[in-house]
Design a protein around this motif. Structure first.
Motif, PDB file in Angstrom:
ATOM      1  N   VAL A 157       0.844  -1.191   0.000  1.00  0.00           N
ATOM      2  CA  VAL A 157       0.000   0.000   0.000  1.00  0.00           C
ATOM      3  C   VAL A 157       0.884   1.247   0.000  1.00  0.00           C
ATOM      4  CG1 VAL A 157      -1.688   1.332   1.322  1.00  0.00           C
ATOM      5  CG2 VAL A 157      -1.930  -1.150   1.129  1.00  0.00           C
ATOM      6  N   SER A 158       1.886   1.275   0.865  1.00  0.00           N
ATOM      7  CA  SER A 158       2.703   2.475   1.014  1.00  0.00           C
ATOM      8  C   SER A 158       3.652   2.707  -0.161  1.00  0.00           C
ATOM      9  CB  SER A 158       3.488   2.434   2.330  1.00  0.00           C
ATOM     10  OG  SER A 158       4.358   1.318   2.373  1.00  0.00           O
ATOM     11  N   LEU A 187       5.718   6.296  -4.378  1.00  0.00           N
ATOM     12  CA  LEU A 187       6.220   6.447  -5.752  1.00  0.00           C
ATOM     13  C   LEU A 187       5.337   7.393  -6.555  1.00  0.00           C
ATOM     14  CD1 LEU A 187       7.231   2.762  -6.532  1.00  0.00           C
ATOM     15  CD2 LEU A 187       8.768   4.700  -6.121  1.00  0.00           C
ATOM     16  N   ARG A 188       4.032   7.297  -6.342  1.00  0.00           N
ATOM     17  CA  ARG A 188       3.094   8.182  -7.044  1.00  0.00           C
ATOM     18  C   ARG A 188       3.344   9.642  -6.681  1.00  0.00           C
ATOM     19  NH1 ARG A 188      -2.103   6.034  -5.779  1.00  0.00           N
ATOM     20  NH2 ARG A 188      -1.417   4.281  -7.022  1.00  0.00           N
ATOM     21  N   TYR A 189       3.785   9.893  -5.454  1.00  0.00           N
ATOM     22  CA  TYR A 189       4.085  11.257  -5.036  1.00  0.00           C
ATOM     23  C   TYR A 189       5.473  11.703  -5.473  1.00  0.00           C
ATOM     24  CZ  TYR A 189      -0.184  11.541  -2.338  1.00  0.00           C
ATOM     25  OH  TYR A 189      -1.509  11.579  -1.971  1.00  0.00           O
ATOM     26  N   TYR A 221      14.410   4.174  -4.015  1.00  0.00           N
ATOM     27  CA  TYR A 221      15.089   3.626  -2.835  1.00  0.00           C
ATOM     28  C   TYR A 221      14.589   4.267  -1.543  1.00  0.00           C
ATOM     29  CZ  TYR A 221      18.141   1.348  -6.155  1.00  0.00           C
ATOM     30  OH  TYR A 221      18.620   0.565  -7.168  1.00  0.00           O
ATOM     31  N   ILE A 222      14.292   5.539  -1.582  1.00  0.00           N
ATOM     32  CA  ILE A 222      13.723   6.207  -0.405  1.00  0.00           C
ATOM     33  C   ILE A 222      12.326   5.658  -0.127  1.00  0.00           C
ATOM     34  CG2 ILE A 222      12.863   8.418   0.487  1.00  0.00           C
ATOM     35  CD1 ILE A 222      15.231   9.746  -1.014  1.00  0.00           C
ATOM     36  N   SER A 223      11.536   5.511  -1.187  1.00  0.00           N
ATOM     37  CA  SER A 223      10.188   4.951  -1.041  1.00  0.00           C
ATOM     38  C   SER A 223      10.238   3.538  -0.474  1.00  0.00           C
ATOM     39  CB  SER A 223       9.468   4.924  -2.396  1.00  0.00           C
ATOM     40  OG  SER A 223       9.287   6.222  -2.892  1.00  0.00           O
TER      41      SER A 223
END
Length: 116
Positions: A75-76, A81-83, A88-90
């Motif tokens: 979910v996260s 990624l969409r934002y 790698y941070i995501s």
């Protein structure tokens, strides 16, 4: 020793198969990745090594309870990624969220007397 090499080979091949098929079709890759292949293989290895069905039962029960917090990653990660966050941070943030969800479910289950 040959047995452990076989275990490693089969397990790695499943992961490589999902990765390679995902390059061609993310749908097929998603089907394979969402199937409980690793869980089934782990249960088979455990049974072959121990012949102890109570251990299989405990493992299966643990997997059941821990599927819900594992969904936090799925979910996260797409949301981050969409934002526009870096992959790698995501992934790092999503893993941290998932770890927190695992901790929360284990504490909740422990509160209700369910031991994993």
């Amino acid at each position: 020793m040959l047995y452990y090499i076989l275990k490693i080979f089969v397990t790695v091949m499943l992961i490589v198969l999902v990765s390679e098929l995902s390059k061609r079709s993310t749908f097929i890759g998603a089907i394979l990745a969402s199937a409980p292949l690793i869980s089934v293989v782990a249960m088979i290895w455990l049974y072959i090594e121990t012949k102890d069905t109570s251990k299989i039962n405990e493992l299966s029960n643990g997997i059941f309870w821990l599927i819900l917090p594992s969904l936090a990653l799925f979910v996260s990660l797409p949301l981050l990624l969409r934002y526009g966050l870096n992959f790698y941070i995501s992934m790092g943030i999503s893993i941290c969220i998932t770890i927190l969800c695992y901790w929360a479910i284990v504490c909740l289950l422990d509160h209700y007397g369910i031991k994993l």
